[in-house]
Write an enzyme that holds these catalytic residues in place. Structure first.
Site, PDB file in Angstrom:
ATOM      1  N   TYR A   1      59.498 -14.340   8.100  1.00 18.82           N
ATOM      2  CA  TYR A   1      59.893 -15.087   6.837  1.00 18.82           C
ATOM      3  C   TYR A   1      61.244 -15.017   6.510  1.00 18.82           C
ATOM      4  O   TYR A   1      61.677 -15.694   5.778  1.00 18.82           O
ATOM      5  CB  TYR A   1      58.741 -14.484   5.686  1.00 18.82           C
ATOM      6  CG  TYR A   1      57.259 -14.812   5.918  1.00 18.82           C
ATOM      7  CD1 TYR A   1      56.885 -16.105   5.707  1.00 18.82           C
ATOM      8  CD2 TYR A   1      56.724 -13.881   7.035  1.00 18.82           C
ATOM      9  CE1 TYR A   1      55.678 -16.406   5.847  1.00 18.82           C
ATOM     10  CE2 TYR A   1      55.155 -14.366   7.266  1.00 18.82           C
ATOM     11  CZ  TYR A   1      54.789 -15.582   6.669  1.00 18.82           C
ATOM     12  OH  TYR A   1      53.623 -15.995   7.056  1.00 18.82           O
TER      13      TYR A   1
ATOM     14  N   ARG B   1      45.600 -20.777  15.155  1.00 17.43           N
ATOM     15  CA  ARG B   1      45.491 -19.458  15.208  1.00 17.43           C
ATOM     16  C   ARG B   1      44.731 -18.982  13.773  1.00 17.43           C
ATOM     17  O   ARG B   1      44.986 -19.328  12.672  1.00 17.43           O
ATOM     18  CB  ARG B   1      46.956 -18.536  14.764  1.00 17.43           C
ATOM     19  CG  ARG B   1      46.943 -17.151  14.579  1.00 17.43           C
ATOM     20  CD  ARG B   1      48.101 -16.468  14.384  1.00 17.43           C
ATOM     21  NE  ARG B   1      47.719 -15.031  13.851  1.00 17.43           N
ATOM     22  CZ  ARG B   1      48.309 -14.377  13.324  1.00 17.43           C
ATOM     23  NH1 ARG B   1      49.279 -14.746  12.378  1.00 17.43           N
ATOM     24  NH2 ARG B   1      47.941 -13.028  13.035  1.00 17.43           N
TER      25      ARG B   1
ATOM     26  N   HIS C   1      42.970  -9.269  10.829  1.00 19.10           N
ATOM     27  CA  HIS C   1      43.852  -9.434   9.741  1.00 19.10           C
ATOM     28  C   HIS C   1      43.241  -8.933   8.347  1.00 19.10           C
ATOM     29  O   HIS C   1      43.154  -9.650   7.576  1.00 19.10           O
ATOM     30  CB  HIS C   1      43.834 -11.006   9.720  1.00 19.10           C
ATOM     31  CG  HIS C   1      44.988 -11.794   9.284  1.00 19.10           C
ATOM     32  ND1 HIS C   1      45.891 -12.796  10.129  1.00 19.10           N
ATOM     33  CD2 HIS C   1      45.749 -11.365   8.188  1.00 19.10           C
ATOM     34  CE1 HIS C   1      47.003 -12.912   9.171  1.00 19.10           C
ATOM     35  NE2 HIS C   1      47.101 -12.232   7.938  1.00 19.10           N
TER      36      HIS C   1
ATOM     37  N   ASN D   1      55.979 -12.454  13.290  1.00 22.60           N
ATOM     38  CA  ASN D   1      55.843 -13.212  12.003  1.00 22.60           C
ATOM     39  C   ASN D   1      57.010 -13.152  11.288  1.00 22.60           C
ATOM     40  O   ASN D   1      57.514 -12.130  11.105  1.00 22.60           O
ATOM     41  CB  ASN D   1      54.620 -12.461  11.366  1.00 22.60           C
ATOM     42  CG  ASN D   1      53.274 -12.574  11.658  1.00 22.60           C
ATOM     43  OD1 ASN D   1      53.043 -13.490  12.641  1.00 22.60           O
ATOM     44  ND2 ASN D   1      52.469 -12.142  11.114  1.00 22.60           N
TER      45      ASN D   1
ATOM     46  N   GLU E   1      53.557 -16.522  12.899  1.00 22.85           N
ATOM     47  CA  GLU E   1      53.591 -16.690  11.360  1.00 22.85           C
ATOM     48  C   GLU E   1      55.011 -17.127  10.985  1.00 22.85           C
ATOM     49  O   GLU E   1      56.027 -16.722  11.390  1.00 22.85           O
ATOM     50  CB  GLU E   1      53.174 -15.875  10.521  1.00 22.85           C
ATOM     51  CG  GLU E   1      51.582 -15.546  10.469  1.00 22.85           C
ATOM     52  CD  GLU E   1      51.260 -14.575   9.448  1.00 22.85           C
ATOM     53  OE1 GLU E   1      51.921 -14.518   8.147  1.00 22.85           O
ATOM     54  OE2 GLU E   1      50.222 -13.954   9.544  1.00 22.85           O
TER      55      GLU E   1
ATOM     56  N   GLU F   1      50.391  -7.402  11.777  1.00 20.55           N
ATOM     57  CA  GLU F   1      51.580  -6.761  10.769  1.00 20.55           C
ATOM     58  C   GLU F   1      50.904  -5.193  10.530  1.00 20.55           C
ATOM     59  O   GLU F   1      50.748  -4.862   9.343  1.00 20.55           O
ATOM     60  CB  GLU F   1      51.517  -7.353   9.739  1.00 20.55           C
ATOM     61  CG  GLU F   1      52.011  -8.846  10.004  1.00 20.55           C
ATOM     62  CD  GLU F   1      52.511  -9.730   8.566  1.00 20.55           C
ATOM     63  OE1 GLU F   1      52.345  -9.313   7.427  1.00 20.55           O
ATOM     64  OE2 GLU F   1      52.983 -10.946   8.555  1.00 20.55           O
TER      65      GLU F   1
END
Ligand code: FCB
Length: 468
Positions: A296, A75, A119, A294, A357, A164
């Site tokens: 985290y 990616r 991005h 994504n 991600e 995002e």
């Protein structure tokens, strides 16, 4: 032990601005990040991305590493301002040539390209109309997306329009911590809406030139109440609206959630009808072929009073007690990852999910033997792969996982301090050193993800001595 599906897209991720450098090469235009990094104090350590990982020059070396590790997918993002240097008008052929070479080389190596369009490196010229706050940003993005798809659409099967939207809105336009450094609550919700509108319009435009699957990547954060009080439960639900549902619902469920819309209208002092116009929600929804996630960490939430600095009645309080954390203090919560995948599948059934991600900051650097023994990243990776295995077992249609990041890189406002890479980068020389975690990941990929549910590698992987 769960086997991942045979075509599972195991890979790693980067983004153009964070790795490329060569900001003036081959007709690239200025992006909002060059302007932002020039602001005194904007970037920790005062760095900029003029060299970064030098991947604009060393991209073949990066692809060699992906091949050596047996990755099935990469990616990466196109730099918007390499393709559209002035934001509008004719695309820059040299910029597209560069990405065409990368795509062709990936294909030759049997590595699936997963291409992100935005991005975050919007052309600076578009700030003349307020960047994402201006509705004309939608048309500018469509022109860019169409140009990219016309050139690469026959060879790229996976596209991510926006990376995002919440972070663009929050850090770029609400808190001013990312480019373009705006602090304006109403401007922020406007910008976020245009990012989604641009997703919908770009998908429509791209269909003419690609049969590839097109989606957006959201950073999703499970919101959990700090206590079992009703007030904290409401805070967690409110925060979920702010962070997750505000983006999930218009993309996948037909429109913005009304509870969060009320919060926004109260906080910004009026109805959003002039921003979210008639027909807009129809133009955003129902177009995504898959959802990028994504992941985290989570957000532990408590109720709070609204104030000058706090537009919504909740605050992040974090966990108490002994919690695993990255070197940046981020809580490591793989069970929440599994539950999130289950929840998204439950609430938005039928849409394939790709983990676009997932990764962690660990500052390990080379030791006396020249290697980087980042055992904590390996552990983090195994735990999150195990979480995906459980989600797959429970029927979640998961199609891929691209770890953030292939390389240590320019981590936006945090500069070069945080290291997210599977591969260590010496920023003085550009030298790359494959970390132990990357070898561990290679073994997991080679074994098709076969690991114990608790995250320990099973016998299948252990027999692959080559990665020792
Ligand atoms: C995400 C971004 C990515 C990187 C990681 C750590 O929010 O998409 O560029 O900064 O976080």
């Amino acid at each position: 032990m769960t086997a991942f599906p045979p075509g599972f897209l195991w890979g790693a991720a980067t983004s153009a601005y964070q790795v490329e450098g060569s900001l003036d090469a081959d007709g690239r235009g200025r992006s909002i990040w060059e302007t932002f990094t020039e602001r005194p104090g904007a970037i920790e350590g005062g760095g900029d991305a003029s060299i970064a990982c030098d991947s604009y020059v060393r991209w073949r070396e990066d692809l060699d590493i992906l091949s050596d590790l047996g990755m099935r997918a990469y990616r990466f993002s196109l730099a918007w301002s390499r393709v559209m240097p002035d934001g509008r008008g004719r695309p820059n052929r040299a910029g597209l040539d560069h990405y065409e070479r990368i795509v062709d080389e990936l294909r030759a190596r049997d590595i699936e390209p997963i291409v992100t369009l935005n991005h975050w490196d919007m052309p600076e010229a578009l700030m003349a109309d307020g960047g994402w706050m201006g509705r004309s940003s939608v048309d500018a993005f469509v022109d860019y997306a169409a140009a990219a798809s016309e050139r690469l659409g026959d060879r790229v099967d996976w596209w991510i329009t926006q990376n995002e939207p919440w972070i663009i809105q929050l850090l770029g336009y609400q808190l001013g911590l990312h480019a373009p450094g705006v602090r304006d609550l109403r401007g922020a919700v406007t910008a976020g809406h245009h990012v989604l509108l641009a997703h919908g319009a770009a998908v429509d435009a791209m269909r003419a030139s690609t049969k590839g699957r097109i989606g957006a990547a959201l950073n999703l954060l499970p919101c959990v109440p700090a206590t079992d009080s009703a007030a904290d439960a409401a805070a967690a639900w409110g925060s979920d609206g702010y962070v997750n549902r505000w983006f999930l619902d218009p993309l996948l469920a037909g429109g913005y959630p009304s509870d969060m819309r009320e919060h926004w209208e109260r906080a910004t002092g009026g109805p959003l009808d002039d921003i979210i116009r008639d027909g807009d929600e129809t133009a955003i929804g129902g177009r995504s072929d898959f959802l990028g996630i994504n992941f985290y960490t989570h957000r532990v939430m408590a109720a709070a009073e609204v104030s000058e600095d706090r537009p919504f009645p909740w605050q992040v309080v974090g966990s108490t007690g002994e919690v695993d954390r990255t070197d940046e203090g981020t809580e490591i919560v793989p069970d929440a990852f599994r539950d999130l995948l289950l929840r998204v599948h439950h609430d938005y059934p039928g849409i394939p999910l790709m983990v676009t991600e997932n990764g962690a900051i660990y500052g390990d650097s080379p030791t006396h033997d020249g290697a980087v023994h980042d055992v904590r990243r390996s552990r983090y990776l195994r735990a999150h792969v195990a979480a995906m295995a459980e989600a797959l077992d429970a029927g979640v249609p998961l199609v891929g996982y691209t770890h953030w990041s292939l390389l240590d890189n320019f981590e936006w406002a945090l500069g070069y301090r945080p290291r997210f890479g599977l591969v260590y980068v010496d920023f003085r020389t550009g030298e790359r050193i494959v970390k132990d975690s990357a070898r561990e990941y290679a073994a997991i990929v080679a074994a098709g993800g076969l690991i114990d549910a608790d995250g320990r590698r099973g016998p299948v992987v252990d027999s692959l001595g080559a990665f020792g």
